[in-house]
Each structure stands twice: as C-alpha cells, then as structure tokens.
Design a protein around this motif. Structure first.
Motif, PDB file in Angstrom:
ATOM      1  N   PHE A  24      19.270   4.933 -90.866  1.00  0.00           N
ATOM      2  CA  PHE A  24      19.854   5.138 -89.651  1.00  0.00           C
ATOM      3  C   PHE A  24      19.779   3.990 -88.741  1.00  0.00           C
ATOM      4  O   PHE A  24      18.589   3.385 -88.716  1.00  0.00           O
ATOM      5  CB  PHE A  24      19.240   6.422 -88.742  1.00  0.00           C
ATOM      6  N   LYS A  25      20.711   3.516 -88.295  1.00  0.00           N
ATOM      7  CA  LYS A  25      20.732   2.261 -87.554  1.00  0.00           C
ATOM      8  C   LYS A  25      21.210   2.431 -85.995  1.00  0.00           C
ATOM      9  O   LYS A  25      21.475   3.689 -85.697  1.00  0.00           O
ATOM     10  CB  LYS A  25      21.726   1.183 -87.992  1.00  0.00           C
ATOM     11  N   LYS A  26      21.174   1.557 -85.396  1.00  0.00           N
ATOM     12  CA  LYS A  26      21.553   1.507 -83.902  1.00  0.00           C
ATOM     13  C   LYS A  26      22.935   2.013 -83.943  1.00  0.00           C
ATOM     14  O   LYS A  26      23.708   1.523 -84.608  1.00  0.00           O
ATOM     15  CB  LYS A  26      21.525   0.114 -83.320  1.00  0.00           C
ATOM     16  N   SER A  27      23.263   2.950 -82.711  1.00  0.00           N
ATOM     17  CA  SER A  27      24.558   3.418 -82.638  1.00  0.00           C
ATOM     18  C   SER A  27      25.738   2.187 -82.352  1.00  0.00           C
ATOM     19  O   SER A  27      25.332   1.116 -81.859  1.00  0.00           O
ATOM     20  CB  SER A  27      24.454   4.265 -81.512  1.00  0.00           C
ATOM     21  N   THR A  28      26.754   2.793 -82.801  1.00  0.00           N
ATOM     22  CA  THR A  28      28.119   1.900 -82.728  1.00  0.00           C
ATOM     23  C   THR A  28      27.964   1.578 -81.146  1.00  0.00           C
ATOM     24  O   THR A  28      28.172   2.687 -80.187  1.00  0.00           O
ATOM     25  CB  THR A  28      29.282   2.411 -83.098  1.00  0.00           C
ATOM     26  N   PRO A  29      28.714   0.501 -80.440  1.00  0.00           N
ATOM     27  CA  PRO A  29      28.726   0.561 -78.970  1.00  0.00           C
ATOM     28  C   PRO A  29      29.553   1.392 -78.408  1.00  0.00           C
ATOM     29  O   PRO A  29      30.684   1.847 -78.918  1.00  0.00           O
ATOM     30  CB  PRO A  29      29.086  -1.030 -78.829  1.00  0.00           C
ATOM     31  N   LEU A  30      29.273   1.901 -77.282  1.00  0.00           N
ATOM     32  CA  LEU A  30      30.041   2.965 -76.546  1.00  0.00           C
ATOM     33  C   LEU A  30      30.675   4.239 -77.263  1.00  0.00           C
ATOM     34  O   LEU A  30      31.339   4.940 -76.914  1.00  0.00           O
ATOM     35  CB  LEU A  30      31.487   2.258 -76.296  1.00  0.00           C
ATOM     36  N   ASP A  31      29.725   4.627 -78.232  1.00  0.00           N
ATOM     37  CA  ASP A  31      29.849   5.808 -79.052  1.00  0.00           C
ATOM     38  C   ASP A  31      29.616   7.227 -78.300  1.00  0.00           C
ATOM     39  O   ASP A  31      28.401   6.937 -77.447  1.00  0.00           O
ATOM     40  CB  ASP A  31      29.041   5.508 -80.294  1.00  0.00           C
ATOM     41  N   GLN A  32      30.223   8.137 -78.652  1.00  0.00           N
ATOM     42  CA  GLN A  32      29.778   9.412 -77.707  1.00  0.00           C
ATOM     43  C   GLN A  32      28.623  10.108 -78.656  1.00  0.00           C
ATOM     44  O   GLN A  32      28.981  10.256 -79.790  1.00  0.00           O
ATOM     45  CB  GLN A  32      30.980  10.230 -77.564  1.00  0.00           C
ATOM     46  N   PHE A  33      27.814  10.612 -78.083  1.00  0.00           N
ATOM     47  CA  PHE A  33      26.864  11.512 -78.665  1.00  0.00           C
ATOM     48  C   PHE A  33      27.080  13.002 -78.976  1.00  0.00           C
ATOM     49  O   PHE A  33      27.351  13.490 -79.983  1.00  0.00           O
ATOM     50  CB  PHE A  33      25.692  11.421 -77.957  1.00  0.00           C
ATOM     51  N   TYR A  34      27.667  13.771 -77.863  1.00  0.00           N
ATOM     52  CA  TYR A  34      27.968  15.214 -78.090  1.00  0.00           C
ATOM     53  C   TYR A  34      29.750  15.203 -77.687  1.00  0.00           C
ATOM     54  O   TYR A  34      30.049  14.753 -76.569  1.00  0.00           O
ATOM     55  CB  TYR A  34      27.181  16.134 -77.067  1.00  0.00           C
ATOM     56  N   ILE A  35      30.479  15.679 -78.753  1.00  0.00           N
ATOM     57  CA  ILE A  35      31.927  15.789 -78.292  1.00  0.00           C
ATOM     58  C   ILE A  35      32.193  17.082 -78.996  1.00  0.00           C
ATOM     59  O   ILE A  35      32.529  16.866 -80.227  1.00  0.00           O
ATOM     60  CB  ILE A  35      32.642  14.590 -78.598  1.00  0.00           C
ATOM     61  N   PHE A  36      32.528  17.957 -78.786  1.00  0.00           N
ATOM     62  CA  PHE A  36      33.108  19.415 -79.351  1.00  0.00           C
ATOM     63  C   PHE A  36      34.054  19.971 -78.386  1.00  0.00           C
ATOM     64  O   PHE A  36      33.909  20.134 -77.153  1.00  0.00           O
ATOM     65  CB  PHE A  36      31.755  20.138 -79.482  1.00  0.00           C
ATOM     66  N   PRO A  37      35.315  20.402 -79.022  1.00  0.00           N
ATOM     67  CA  PRO A  37      36.283  20.823 -78.172  1.00  0.00           C
ATOM     68  C   PRO A  37      36.290  22.340 -77.951  1.00  0.00           C
ATOM     69  O   PRO A  37      35.859  23.133 -78.871  1.00  0.00           O
ATOM     70  CB  PRO A  37      37.526  20.695 -79.014  1.00  0.00           C
ATOM     71  N   ASP A  38      36.982  22.780 -76.552  1.00  0.00           N
ATOM     72  CA  ASP A  38      37.179  24.158 -76.485  1.00  0.00           C
ATOM     73  C   ASP A  38      38.811  24.412 -76.783  1.00  0.00           C
ATOM     74  O   ASP A  38      39.403  23.570 -76.414  1.00  0.00           O
ATOM     75  CB  ASP A  38      37.102  24.316 -75.020  1.00  0.00           C
ATOM     76  N   ILE A  39      38.969  25.000 -77.866  1.00  0.00           N
ATOM     77  CA  ILE A  39      40.309  25.355 -78.449  1.00  0.00           C
ATOM     78  C   ILE A  39      40.992  26.326 -78.181  1.00  0.00           C
ATOM     79  O   ILE A  39      41.906  26.839 -78.618  1.00  0.00           O
ATOM     80  CB  ILE A  39      40.589  24.986 -79.900  1.00  0.00           C
ATOM     81  N   LYS A  40      40.617  27.194 -77.055  1.00  0.00           N
ATOM     82  CA  LYS A  40      41.130  28.483 -76.582  1.00  0.00           C
ATOM     83  C   LYS A  40      42.564  28.425 -76.094  1.00  0.00           C
ATOM     84  O   LYS A  40      43.631  29.276 -76.486  1.00  0.00           O
ATOM     85  CB  LYS A  40      40.354  29.123 -75.544  1.00  0.00           C
ATOM     86  N   LYS A  41      42.912  27.366 -75.588  1.00  0.00           N
ATOM     87  CA  LYS A  41      44.477  26.966 -74.999  1.00  0.00           C
ATOM     88  C   LYS A  41      45.332  27.038 -76.295  1.00  0.00           C
ATOM     89  O   LYS A  41      46.315  27.406 -76.143  1.00  0.00           O
ATOM     90  CB  LYS A  41      44.305  25.630 -74.021  1.00  0.00           C
ATOM     91  N   LEU A  42      44.871  26.145 -77.144  1.00  0.00           N
ATOM     92  CA  LEU A  42      45.622  25.935 -78.447  1.00  0.00           C
ATOM     93  C   LEU A  42      46.033  27.142 -79.152  1.00  0.00           C
ATOM     94  O   LEU A  42      47.167  27.455 -79.350  1.00  0.00           O
ATOM     95  CB  LEU A  42      44.915  24.914 -79.440  1.00  0.00           C
ATOM     96  N   LYS A  43      44.852  27.928 -79.235  1.00  0.00           N
ATOM     97  CA  LYS A  43      44.959  29.322 -79.910  1.00  0.00           C
ATOM     98  C   LYS A  43      45.846  30.061 -79.127  1.00  0.00           C
ATOM     99  O   LYS A  43      46.627  31.192 -79.723  1.00  0.00           O
ATOM    100  CB  LYS A  43      43.634  29.827 -80.105  1.00  0.00           C
ATOM    101  N   LYS A  44      45.915  30.105 -78.028  1.00  0.00           N
ATOM    102  CA  LYS A  44      46.721  30.864 -77.218  1.00  0.00           C
ATOM    103  C   LYS A  44      48.229  30.631 -77.253  1.00  0.00           C
ATOM    104  O   LYS A  44      48.927  31.564 -77.333  1.00  0.00           O
ATOM    105  CB  LYS A  44      46.409  30.736 -75.655  1.00  0.00           C
ATOM    106  N   ILE A  45      48.721  29.286 -77.512  1.00  0.00           N
ATOM    107  CA  ILE A  45      49.884  28.662 -77.417  1.00  0.00           C
ATOM    108  C   ILE A  45      50.425  29.020 -79.043  1.00  0.00           C
ATOM    109  O   ILE A  45      51.692  29.569 -79.213  1.00  0.00           O
ATOM    110  CB  ILE A  45      50.225  27.534 -77.155  1.00  0.00           C
ATOM    111  N   VAL A  46      49.713  28.869 -80.019  1.00  0.00           N
ATOM    112  CA  VAL A  46      50.043  29.089 -81.320  1.00  0.00           C
ATOM    113  C   VAL A  46      48.952  29.994 -82.072  1.00  0.00           C
ATOM    114  O   VAL A  46      48.059  29.834 -81.728  1.00  0.00           O
ATOM    115  CB  VAL A  46      50.278  27.301 -81.926  1.00  0.00           C
ATOM    116  N   ASN A  47      49.798  30.688 -83.236  1.00  0.00           N
ATOM    117  CA  ASN A  47      48.944  31.651 -83.806  1.00  0.00           C
ATOM    118  C   ASN A  47      48.521  30.806 -84.947  1.00  0.00           C
ATOM    119  O   ASN A  47      48.876  30.627 -86.201  1.00  0.00           O
ATOM    120  CB  ASN A  47      49.990  32.856 -84.238  1.00  0.00           C
ATOM    121  N   ILE A  48      47.024  30.616 -84.794  1.00  0.00           N
ATOM    122  CA  ILE A  48      46.228  29.976 -85.950  1.00  0.00           C
ATOM    123  C   ILE A  48      45.234  30.878 -86.331  1.00  0.00           C
ATOM    124  O   ILE A  48      44.115  31.354 -85.562  1.00  0.00           O
ATOM    125  CB  ILE A  48      45.535  28.552 -85.144  1.00  0.00           C
ATOM    126  N   LYS A  49      45.288  31.367 -87.496  1.00  0.00           N
ATOM    127  CA  LYS A  49      44.261  32.276 -88.123  1.00  0.00           C
ATOM    128  C   LYS A  49      43.013  31.653 -88.294  1.00  0.00           C
ATOM    129  O   LYS A  49      41.908  31.982 -87.948  1.00  0.00           O
ATOM    130  CB  LYS A  49      44.809  32.892 -89.359  1.00  0.00           C
TER     131      LYS A  49
END
Length: 260
Positions: free
Chosen positions: A213-238
C-alpha cells in the motif's frame, strides 16, 4: 444486422439522430490532476460541442454519462442524487460543469438524462492504461508482475458495476420518457472495501500475490457509495451481477484474450 446497418446509414445520410449517448472524455482523477487543461477540453468543451451537434441533428434524447466524482468527500452513508455536490478533483469539477450544461440544454423538444456512474469494470477495459479503471489496474499488475501496488487505504469504500449491467440499462433508457429530465446514480447498491476486493482477486485469479500500500492518488475519494432507490423506482431491475460473478467473467475474458 442488415436492417440495423440500413437504419444507421439513413441516420448518417440525413444527419438526424433520435438519441445520443455521450460516453466520450477523459476518465479518472489522476489523469485530470496531471493535465487539468486537457481534462477541461476533453470533458467540458467536448460536451458543449456534442450538445450543439445534437441540436443541429434534431436529437430528441441526450444521455450524458457523468461520474460519482461530482459528489466529492462523503459521509459514511449512501449518497442520494440530491446531495449537495462539492467535487474535490478537476475531473469531478468538469463532470459537474458538463451536467449543468446538459440540464440547461433541456427543453420541450430536447430531453436529457444524466447518469452518475460508479466504478464500472468488465471486458474491454484497456489493461495497458495504468491510470484508469481500478479493477483493470489491479489485474494488470497481478497478471504481469505477480504483485499488487495499491494507492490509498485498504479501507476505502467503492461500488462496482459490471459493464453488461450498464449496457443493458442503457438500452432501457434510450427514448424512455421515464428517464427524461432525470439525474440518476448508477451502481449496484452494494459497497465493498478495497481489502475485500483484493481477497476476491486472489481467489478469482488463483494467484497469491503480495500487496503493498502506497500514498493515495491525489484528490481521491475515500468513501463513495450510491443510494440507487431512485433508479430502481424508475426501471424494473431485479438484480445486478455480484462482484464475484463479474470478476469471474472478466478474468476468464482476460485469460482468453491475453493468454495469461
């Protein structure tokens, strides 16, 4: 196939397109950090030019693929689309600026859809590009060097979506009124630590590679995780493919193509 080619030829001759999916541009925070002017030109200016082209060709539906990078640093919870975006990288800034140009272009005849993609992976990624695509960067090192250098913490959080799931979704979006004037997170809704990803890669490749493990890439995000409720409401994704299933498909493809 012949019918599809005839339709495509007709579109080119007449200069009219019903829908355009904008996938072009620089990809990645590290690339934008090293060349911010090039990033601006290849993301913002290209988007503006394509929007003008779309209007001239009487396009009815413009689909723009944005990025999770528009959000910036996030709290430890899924991020919804209405979150106050504060990008921390040049890449995130250029994608958010492009989003705004797309939104302003929307009108009665010209409809738009913005897709904020989370980490996409799968067959077709360039294994020779060491600055784009987390999974492909890791596999390049594992197969060629039998070791792995990771930039950043093992505790970073990401959501990985397999390319086939993304393309299947794209087919459902084109010309679909449910997606008009929408901005949507596109991910699986399942979070993974980088340490977990490394374990899965060892299992999938069958290679017990050392990890540094080395130093992080400049300007990298640590925590990034989506809420996809809106997507699932619009399209039927099993369901989307699990990371295990996607990695198995990708590794099989790479071994067949590159003879690893």
């Amino acid at each position: 196939m012949i019918r599809v080619l005839k339709l495509l030829f007709n579109y080119i001759i007449n200069g009219n397109f019903f829908s355009i999916i904008h996938l072009a541009g620089n990809v990645g925070n590290e690339i934008s950090y090293n060349s911010p002017l090039k990033d601006c030109e290849n993301n913002i200016l290209v988007t503006l030019k394509l929007l003008e082209f779309a209007k001239k060709t009487k396009c009815r539906h413009f689909i723009y693929t944005s990025s999770m990078s528009v959000y910036g640093n996030l709290p430890s919870k899924p991020v919804p689309e209405n979150y106050n975006c504060n990008p921390k990288s040049y890449y995130g800034i250029s994608k958010l600026a492009s989003e705004n140009y797309v939104k302003v272009s929307n009108n009665e005849k010209f409809k738009t859809t913005i897709l904020r993609l989370f980490t996409v992976y799968g067959p077709g990624q360039n294994l020779n590009n060491s600055k784009q695509g987390m999974i492909s960067i890791y596999l390049q090192q594992i197969f060629k060097n039998k070791r792995l250098i990771v930039k950043g913490s093992r505790n970073r959080i990401r959501d990985f979506i397999f390319i086939d799931d993304l393309t299947d979704l794209m087919v459902k979006i084109v010309g679909n009124k449910k997606f008009f004037n929408q901005t949507l997170n596109v991910g699986t809704g399942k979070k993974h630590k980088i340490s977990e990803v490394i374990k899965k890669l060892k299992k999938t490749t069958g290679i017990n590679f050392p990890v540094k493990f080395k130093k992080s890439t400049p300007l990298d995000q640590f925590y990034i995780f989506p809420d996809i409720k809106k997507l699932k409401k619009i399209v039927n994704i099993k369901s989307f493919k699990s990371l295990d299933e996607g990695l198995n498909k990708l590794v099989f493809y790479l071994r067949k193509k590159y003879k690893f």
